[in-house]
Design a protein around this motif. Structure first.
Motif, mmCIF file in Angstrom:
data_model
loop_
_atom_site.group_PDB
_atom_site.id
_atom_site.type_symbol
_atom_site.label_atom_id
_atom_site.label_comp_id
_atom_site.label_asym_id
_atom_site.label_seq_id
_atom_site.Cartn_x
_atom_site.Cartn_y
_atom_site.Cartn_z
ATOM 1 N N GLU A 18 115.715 33.454 7.402
ATOM 2 C CA GLU A 18 115.513 32.006 7.494
ATOM 3 C C GLU A 18 115.974 31.480 8.852
ATOM 4 O OE1 GLU A 18 114.368 29.672 5.411
ATOM 5 O OE2 GLU A 18 114.512 30.392 3.347
ATOM 6 N N LEU A 19 117.164 31.921 9.288
ATOM 7 C CA LEU A 19 117.689 31.438 10.568
ATOM 8 C C LEU A 19 116.907 32.017 11.738
ATOM 9 C CD1 LEU A 19 120.010 29.421 11.023
ATOM 10 C CD2 LEU A 19 119.925 30.346 8.710
ATOM 11 N N TYR A 20 116.411 33.224 11.590
ATOM 12 C CA TYR A 20 115.501 33.779 12.607
ATOM 13 C C TYR A 20 114.306 32.847 12.773
ATOM 14 C CZ TYR A 20 111.676 36.691 14.401
ATOM 15 O OH TYR A 20 110.601 37.172 15.114
ATOM 16 N N ASP A 21 113.712 32.459 11.649
ATOM 17 C CA ASP A 21 112.553 31.563 11.695
ATOM 18 C C ASP A 21 112.886 30.263 12.410
ATOM 19 O OD1 ASP A 21 111.043 33.383 10.305
ATOM 20 O OD2 ASP A 21 111.372 32.452 8.352
ATOM 21 N N PHE A 22 114.042 29.700 12.077
ATOM 22 C CA PHE A 22 114.401 28.398 12.606
ATOM 23 C C PHE A 22 114.825 28.481 14.066
ATOM 24 C CE2 PHE A 22 116.797 24.357 12.732
ATOM 25 C CZ PHE A 22 115.909 23.534 12.067
ATOM 26 N N LEU A 23 115.559 29.558 14.427
ATOM 27 C CA LEU A 23 116.135 29.642 15.759
ATOM 28 C C LEU A 23 115.135 30.084 16.825
ATOM 29 C CD1 LEU A 23 119.618 31.135 14.831
ATOM 30 C CD2 LEU A 23 119.118 28.803 15.566
ATOM 31 N N ILE A 24 114.130 30.881 16.446
ATOM 32 C CA ILE A 24 113.157 31.263 17.473
ATOM 33 C C ILE A 24 112.379 30.037 17.950
ATOM 34 C CG2 ILE A 24 112.911 33.667 16.770
ATOM 35 C CD1 ILE A 24 110.268 32.897 15.418
ATOM 36 N N TYR A 25 112.292 29.026 17.104
ATOM 37 C CA TYR A 25 111.679 27.779 17.551
ATOM 38 C C TYR A 25 112.529 27.156 18.659
ATOM 39 C CZ TYR A 25 109.069 23.421 17.396
ATOM 40 O OH TYR A 25 108.290 22.354 17.741
ATOM 41 N N GLY A 26 113.864 27.248 18.507
ATOM 42 C CA GLY A 26 114.745 26.724 19.540
ATOM 43 C C GLY A 26 114.570 27.445 20.860
ATOM 44 N N VAL A 29 118.287 38.910 16.266
ATOM 45 C CA VAL A 29 116.956 39.466 16.052
ATOM 46 C C VAL A 29 115.902 38.640 16.785
ATOM 47 C CG1 VAL A 29 115.207 40.039 14.314
ATOM 48 C CG2 VAL A 29 117.609 40.482 13.844
ATOM 49 N N GLY A 30 116.043 37.311 16.719
ATOM 50 C CA GLY A 30 115.076 36.443 17.399
ATOM 51 C C GLY A 30 115.095 36.626 18.903
ATOM 52 N N THR A 31 116.310 36.705 19.474
ATOM 53 C CA THR A 31 116.420 36.913 20.914
ATOM 54 C C THR A 31 115.851 38.275 21.311
ATOM 55 O OG1 THR A 31 118.413 35.539 20.958
ATOM 56 C CG2 THR A 31 118.013 36.943 22.866
ATOM 57 N N ALA A 32 116.145 39.289 20.488
ATOM 58 C CA ALA A 32 115.613 40.626 20.760
ATOM 59 C C ALA A 32 114.090 40.629 20.721
ATOM 60 C CB ALA A 32 116.173 41.626 19.752
ATOM 61 N N MET A 33 113.520 39.912 19.742
ATOM 62 C CA MET A 33 112.062 39.843 19.636
ATOM 63 C C MET A 33 111.463 39.133 20.844
ATOM 64 S SD MET A 33 110.741 41.442 17.110
ATOM 65 C CE MET A 33 109.129 40.687 17.181
ATOM 66 N N PHE A 34 112.119 38.068 21.319
ATOM 67 C CA PHE A 34 111.624 37.381 22.508
ATOM 68 C C PHE A 34 111.714 38.284 23.730
ATOM 69 C CE2 PHE A 34 111.089 33.253 20.596
ATOM 70 C CZ PHE A 34 110.242 32.597 21.474
ATOM 71 N N SER A 35 112.803 39.050 23.821
ATOM 72 C CA SER A 35 112.950 39.971 24.946
ATOM 73 C C SER A 35 111.872 41.042 24.916
ATOM 74 C CB SER A 35 114.339 40.622 24.901
ATOM 75 O OG SER A 35 115.356 39.662 25.056
ATOM 76 N N ILE A 57 104.246 36.719 19.154
ATOM 77 C CA ILE A 57 104.724 37.894 18.417
ATOM 78 C C ILE A 57 105.959 37.595 17.564
ATOM 79 C CG2 ILE A 57 105.654 40.239 18.658
ATOM 80 C CD1 ILE A 57 103.903 40.548 21.154
ATOM 81 N N PRO A 58 107.009 36.944 18.097
ATOM 82 C CA PRO A 58 108.183 36.675 17.256
ATOM 83 C C PRO A 58 107.862 35.819 16.036
ATOM 84 C CG PRO A 58 108.709 36.372 19.584
ATOM 85 C CD PRO A 58 107.224 36.519 19.499
ATOM 86 N N SER A 72 122.818 36.105 25.260
ATOM 87 C CA SER A 72 122.770 35.618 23.877
ATOM 88 C C SER A 72 122.873 36.776 22.882
ATOM 89 C CB SER A 72 121.477 34.836 23.637
ATOM 90 O OG SER A 72 121.442 33.670 24.432
ATOM 91 N N LEU A 73 122.288 37.914 23.219
ATOM 92 C CA LEU A 73 122.416 39.088 22.365
ATOM 93 C C LEU A 73 123.880 39.513 22.250
ATOM 94 C CD1 LEU A 73 119.384 41.269 23.540
ATOM 95 C CD2 LEU A 73 119.666 40.196 21.303
ATOM 96 N N VAL A 74 124.569 39.537 23.377
ATOM 97 C CA VAL A 74 125.995 39.877 23.364
ATOM 98 C C VAL A 74 126.780 38.834 22.563
ATOM 99 C CG1 VAL A 74 128.047 40.231 24.787
ATOM 100 C CG2 VAL A 74 125.828 41.099 25.559
ATOM 101 N N GLY A 75 126.430 37.554 22.767
ATOM 102 C CA GLY A 75 127.100 36.485 22.035
ATOM 103 C C GLY A 75 126.897 36.581 20.544
#
Length: 431
Positions: A27-35, A169-175, A192-193, A282-285
């Motif tokens: 759920e948070l992946y869905d919401f945060l990739i929009y951010g 996961v979202g940041t990794a998908m964007f990367s 893709i994300p 962000s991945l490290v964070g």
């Protein structure tokens, strides 16, 4: 050899906690990739005004709109969660949020569809926020109502791991999509994300349909003690707890969504440095926050939730200025250090919230009370912070000190509300 009752109970709690954590991560992946997309993609594809600041503000506005409907979603989903059951609502919220996310991934751009494109984007963002409004708090209280009293914070904290894991996961998908699409990122790579959400949701639903309904809700239903309009009773009998709970979450959300969305835009648009450096930081964070949440929840079960969460609120106050001092060096290494410390410190406030909000309210009002209070705080904090930060950046020629003051104010509000709730709900309820 047969297992003891305690072993069976521990296994059941872990199963519920893992299913809740997986669902919340998705759920948070869905919401945060929009951010993330609102910082680097949406201004160019859906709001091409010709003015970068205006386009970014419009994209952040649609990000904030997703927060505006979260309290409404909390009220509606919470109502049925307190009347019909926790589990059906959690399956519904996961399914619908994932579907909205995938549909964003197939939207036409402004260049193709004109005004229809941003309108459809806005509608899907509203629906996404509505269903998320009933998700995170519902998943947390499901674990709270399965877990033994002395380990409630530990197990329920797994649920809130969904935020840093979803971000990770979202940041990794964007990367990955940035690397895979290269120069075509704006034409198809950014989709893709969003489309990947369908696969994640299928996994989450599979895990959630296999868990049992909350034992406390089963007892309420068996005793016919289900409340007819739970939110109305919450606002009538516990409005002080609701307001103070809003303040507790407001400071954390203002801080975390500056990290999630604004810093990415600040690094690339103001300092003109590579987007990938922020994604790596962000991945490290996100990884640092996973560790801090687990440690904070373990300690909170020993010494109490309020002292641990107060430590997190004080960190936000103290680190608000050093955060931007480190970022403004332009050093990728110090950027990683800044975000690692920021995510880790804020996790100390965030982790114990998973059990903190549900136990403020009695079981028959728990879904409505905890979800509405938590989500209203998220709206006033996280929903507005990227917009506020973008506006404050223009106060003193792109210098970030007004944003730091804004974060300090949020931390102070969280700390004061925690102290207020300690008086409103003393003993094991708050601590």
């Amino acid at each position: 050899m047969t297992r003891s009752i305690d072993q069976v109970r521990s296994s059941s709690v872990r199963k519920v906690a893992l299913a809740s954590a997986a669902g919340t991560t998705i759920e948070l992946y869905d919401f945060l990739i929009y951010g993330l997309a609102s910082a680097v993609v949406l201004p160019k594809l859906f709001f091409p005004t010709g003015n970068q600041t205006v386009s970014t503000l419009l994209a952040f506005a649609t990000f904030g709109v997703g927060f505006l409907v979260r309290p409404l979603g909390a009220a509606v989903i919470g109502h049925f969660g307190d009347r019909v059951g926790r589990r059906p609502m959690l399956v519904l919220t996961l399914t619908m949020t994932g579907l909205c996310t995938a549909l964003i991934g197939v939207l036409p751009s402004y260049a193709t569809a004109g005004l229809v494109a941003p309108v459809l984007l806005l509608v899907l963002r509203l629906l996404q926020g509505f269903f998320l409004g009933g998700e995170q708090s519902g998943a947390a209280l499901m674990v709270v109502e399965h877990a033994p009293e002395r380990r409630r914070t530990w197990y329920s904290g797994w649920t809130f791991l969904g935020s840093p894991l979803g971000l990770f996961v979202g940041t990794a998908m964007f990367s990955l999509s940035t690397a895979a699409s290269g120069g075509d990122f704006l034409s198809w790579g950014w989709r893709i994300p969003f489309l990947a959400s369908l696969v994640l949701v299928a996994v989450g639903i599979y895990m959630r349909v296999g868990i049992e309904e909350s034992p406390e809700f089963r007892e309420l239903r068996a005793a016919q003690r289900v409340t007819r309009v739970p939110l109305a009773e919450v606002l009538r009998t516990s409005w002080r707890k609701v307001l103070l709970g809003v303040g507790v979450n407001l400071g954390f959300n203002a801080f975390i969504f500056i990290l999630v969305t604004f810093v990415l835009n600040y690094w690339t648009a103001v300092h003109h440095l590579p987007q990938q450096q922020v994604l790596t930081a962000s991945l490290v964070g996100g990884a640092a926050q996973v560790v801090s949440i687990l440690i904070a929840c373990r300690v909170a079960d020993r010494v109490g939730r309020t002292p641990v969460m107060l430590t997190g609120a004080v960190f936000i106050i103290v680190f608000a200025f050093p955060l931007f001092w480190l970022i403004d060096t332009g050093s990728a290494g110090l950027l990683i250090l800044a975000l690692a410390l920021a995510y880790a410190g804020s996790g100390v406030l965030f982790g114990p919230m998973a059990s903190y909000f549900p136990v403020l309210f009695e079981p028959r009002l728990r879904y409505s009370g905890s979800a509405f209070s938590y989500q209203l705080g998220a709206t006033l904090g996280g929903g507005l912070s990227p917009l506020v930060a973008t506006a404050l950046l223009s106060v003193d020629h792109a210098k970030p000190w007004p944003i730091s003051l804004y974060l300090v104010l949020g931390g102070v509000i969280s700390a004061l509300c925690l102290l207020g709730l300690r008086r409103q709900a003393p003993g094991p309820v708050a601590d």
